[in-house]
Design a protein around this motif. Structure first.
Motif, PDB file in Angstrom:
ATOM      1  N   GLU A 160       1.341  -0.991   0.146  1.00  0.00           N
ATOM      2  CA  GLU A 160       0.092   0.126   0.242  1.00  0.00           C
ATOM      3  C   GLU A 160       1.001   1.399   0.117  1.00  0.00           C
ATOM      4  OE1 GLU A 160      -3.220   0.047  -0.550  1.00  0.00           O
ATOM      5  OE2 GLU A 160      -4.104  -1.676   0.008  1.00  0.00           O
ATOM      6  N   HIS A 163      -0.434   4.706   1.236  1.00  0.00           N
ATOM      7  CA  HIS A 163      -0.601   5.562   2.510  1.00  0.00           C
ATOM      8  C   HIS A 163       0.656   4.506   3.510  1.00  0.00           C
ATOM      9  CE1 HIS A 163      -4.579   5.046   1.873  1.00  0.00           C
ATOM     10  NE2 HIS A 163      -4.483   4.233   0.709  1.00  0.00           N
ATOM     11  N   THR A 164       1.860   5.586   2.833  1.00  0.00           N
ATOM     12  CA  THR A 164       3.188   5.702   3.661  1.00  0.00           C
ATOM     13  C   THR A 164       3.159   6.961   3.980  1.00  0.00           C
ATOM     14  OG1 THR A 164       4.128   5.943   1.312  1.00  0.00           O
ATOM     15  CG2 THR A 164       4.447   3.818   2.665  1.00  0.00           C
ATOM     16  N   SER A 165       3.798   7.822   4.779  1.00  0.00           N
ATOM     17  CA  SER A 165       4.029   9.202   5.226  1.00  0.00           C
ATOM     18  C   SER A 165       4.898   9.923   3.965  1.00  0.00           C
ATOM     19  CB  SER A 165       5.175   9.042   6.523  1.00  0.00           C
ATOM     20  OG  SER A 165       4.089   9.022   7.368  1.00  0.00           O
ATOM     21  N   CYS A 168       3.780  13.574   7.865  1.00  0.00           N
ATOM     22  CA  CYS A 168       3.345  12.637   8.862  1.00  0.00           C
ATOM     23  C   CYS A 168       2.206  14.321   9.720  1.00  0.00           C
ATOM     24  CB  CYS A 168       3.944  12.298   9.595  1.00  0.00           C
ATOM     25  SG  CYS A 168       3.422  11.180  10.713  1.00  0.00           S
ATOM     26  N   GLY A 176      -7.678   7.891   7.273  1.00  0.00           N
ATOM     27  CA  GLY A 176      -7.411   7.776   8.767  1.00  0.00           C
ATOM     28  C   GLY A 176      -6.501   8.518   9.201  1.00  0.00           C
ATOM     29  N   ARG A 177      -5.167   7.937   8.347  1.00  0.00           N
ATOM     30  CA  ARG A 177      -4.131   8.856   8.818  1.00  0.00           C
ATOM     31  C   ARG A 177      -4.172   9.879   8.615  1.00  0.00           C
ATOM     32  NH1 ARG A 177       0.332   5.665   7.270  1.00  0.00           N
ATOM     33  NH2 ARG A 177       2.094   6.135   8.936  1.00  0.00           N
TER      34      ARG A 177
END
Lengths: 319, 319
Positions: A160, A163-165, A168, A176-177
């Motif tokens: 994924e 869906h890595t920073s 951040c 959701g992050r």
């Protein structure tokens, strides 16, 4: 021998029969109608493949394997869609259901993985064995090909890459992050940033190009406006290339692939996109010129990548 | 049969003979003296291994392989250290040089990769086949084990997990970028943040614990001060756990390993560190409870991990 590839989308189920030269020799689609019971959708997948086989006079014994590219979180080992938000699916036993209709091996993987495998088998990465694909659409999907095979993580829910920073704590992400790659380099994110720039700079041609209605904003407008010398648009485009450059640098520092591929409407920008990205990562990747710097290119197969990749899942799965 | 593992460090060259049960049966070290010609350092490596073999009465025919864990950017295929900042090395043909002294196969990999492999073979991940290790020291090293083997990227310069974005544009990183994981979760970064907090809050016990001299700050002090209820220290520790939680979430979303390991002095915090991290990633990983959530644990082998991992490089290299 032939292989069948199925690209399960939110709107349509697309299927194709792929020959040994990785050509799609027959292709068709039917509406998905996602609100139906999954059994009906899977029956339609089977019928679509059977129709295509009949159409080309290919017997089922000549079908080596079937692969499915599906959205969502996939348990590839058991062929189960663990969760798909778009479909409202949970624990759908995709391959088990489809096995009612066929006797050949059947595999399923995430749609971005299939697209990546398709490009490696027959597209922009066909001379590569190690490739990373980022699909820049509503969200950002990631496909990882290692040694010519899909890498989807040791357990369900890997690869994924969206869906890595990136930053951040920054922009909210659908997962959701806050601050994921998806929240900065998806088409959705580019459009959001272009709308913000248009609002902040009323004199920017971004507004005129939307005919004063920002709901008309798309991923092409900021590039067009920047081309015309609009300063606000230039900043949007430069920031976008910077976000994407940092993202690609991250995955190069992890995987050092032969090539990094991009797909999605944004790829219509062609070298206006890939050339500054190649310059960017040459400067930023760890080890600089001492280490290997991959090419950055646009995917070329469009929707066919998913079908060709899915068709090759079985041969491309085992390490 | 036996294997030799060499851990090439900036201060010492450590070597060990490892048996089939992954025990180090003999171990010794000599100063590296990095300013010497590399040929001399490599000769000392060879002598160290030969001395250990003699000491245990093991003939060279009983030596199955030699592995070296080295800092820097490694071309593992050709056994070359492409670049090591600490050593001032460029294109040092490590395995070729060492082959002058031995007839068995010789391999080299990055030191963090070796530490990860060591923990998988004999340490905290010994029941796992897929593991990620983050070494939290002066910098942040990354080790990736897939199917029991080191993954170092398709080309030289991969697996640099410390050099991926956490807060792109943020704190400067040693690699020249801004906002890498290393710039937030290394021991260096923790100490930097603790010093800043101490300066910002003169009444904080962070100052007293340094005896008023912030050059005494270390990675333990903020945890101790937080334990005593110091608010400034609590914020430093909570932020650090948050940075590390986001970092681990990123790598879980990519690799979905069986386990994530941490090493470095910070691991003395034990469950004070790993328990909040496990809670954090359960909440943050893509797919939530629908996907697989790995354990988070501290490495257990200390310096031995590098030797055991290096000793296993040959068997653990081929995919």
């Amino acid at each position: 021998m032939y292989r069948a590839g199925i690209d399960l989308g939110g709107t349509n189920i697309k299927a194709g029969i792929v020959d040994e030269q990785q050509h799609i020799i027959a292709e068709a689609s039917v509406p998905t109608n996602v609100e139906r019971p999954y059994q009906d959708i899977i029956r339609d997948m089977a019928e679509l493949v059977k129709t295509l086989l009949k159409q080309k006079g290919i017997g089922e014994t000549q079908l080596k394997s079937i692969g499915i590219g599906s959205p969502g979180t996939i348990d590839a080992v058991h062929g189960v869609v663990l969760y798909s938000n778009n479909f409202g699916w949970e624990n759908v036993p995709l391959t088990e259901q489809l096995r009612q209709y066929f006797s050949c091996p059947i595999a399923v993987s995430n749609d971005a993985n299939c697209a990546a495998l398709g490009e490696v088998k027959a597209g922009a990465a066909r001379h590569a064995k190690n490739a990373i694909l980022l699909t820049l659409g509503t969200g950002v999907g990631g496909g990882i090909i290692l040694d010519g095979k899909v890498f989807e993580g040791a357990h369900a829910g890997g690869a994924e890459l969206g869906h890595t920073s990136l930053i951040c704590g920054g922009e909210p992400c659908t997962c959701g992050r806050k601050g994921c790659v998806e929240a900065y380099v998806s088409a959705t994110a580019l459009i959001r940033d272009a709308k913000r720039a248009a609002q902040q700079y009323p004199e920017s041609s971004l507004n005129a190009m939307c005919e004063g209605d920002l709901s008309h904003m798309n991923g092409k407008i900021p590039f067009d406006a920047a081309q015309d010398g609009d300063t606000a648009a230039e900043k949007v485009v430069n920031d976008y290339i910077c976000y994407l450059g940092e993202t690609i640098t991250n995955f190069v520092n992890i995987f050092r692939p032969d090539i990094v591929l991009l797909s999605g409407g944004i790829c219509n920008q062609g070298k206006k996109l890939t050339e500054p990205l190649e310059t960017y990562i040459q400067d930023k990747c760890f080890g600089g010129s001492k280490a290997f710097i991959p090419k950055v290119a646009c995917a070329v197969l469009g929707n066919k990548a998913g079908i060709i990749g899915a068709a090759n899942l079985i041969s491309g799965k085992e390490r």
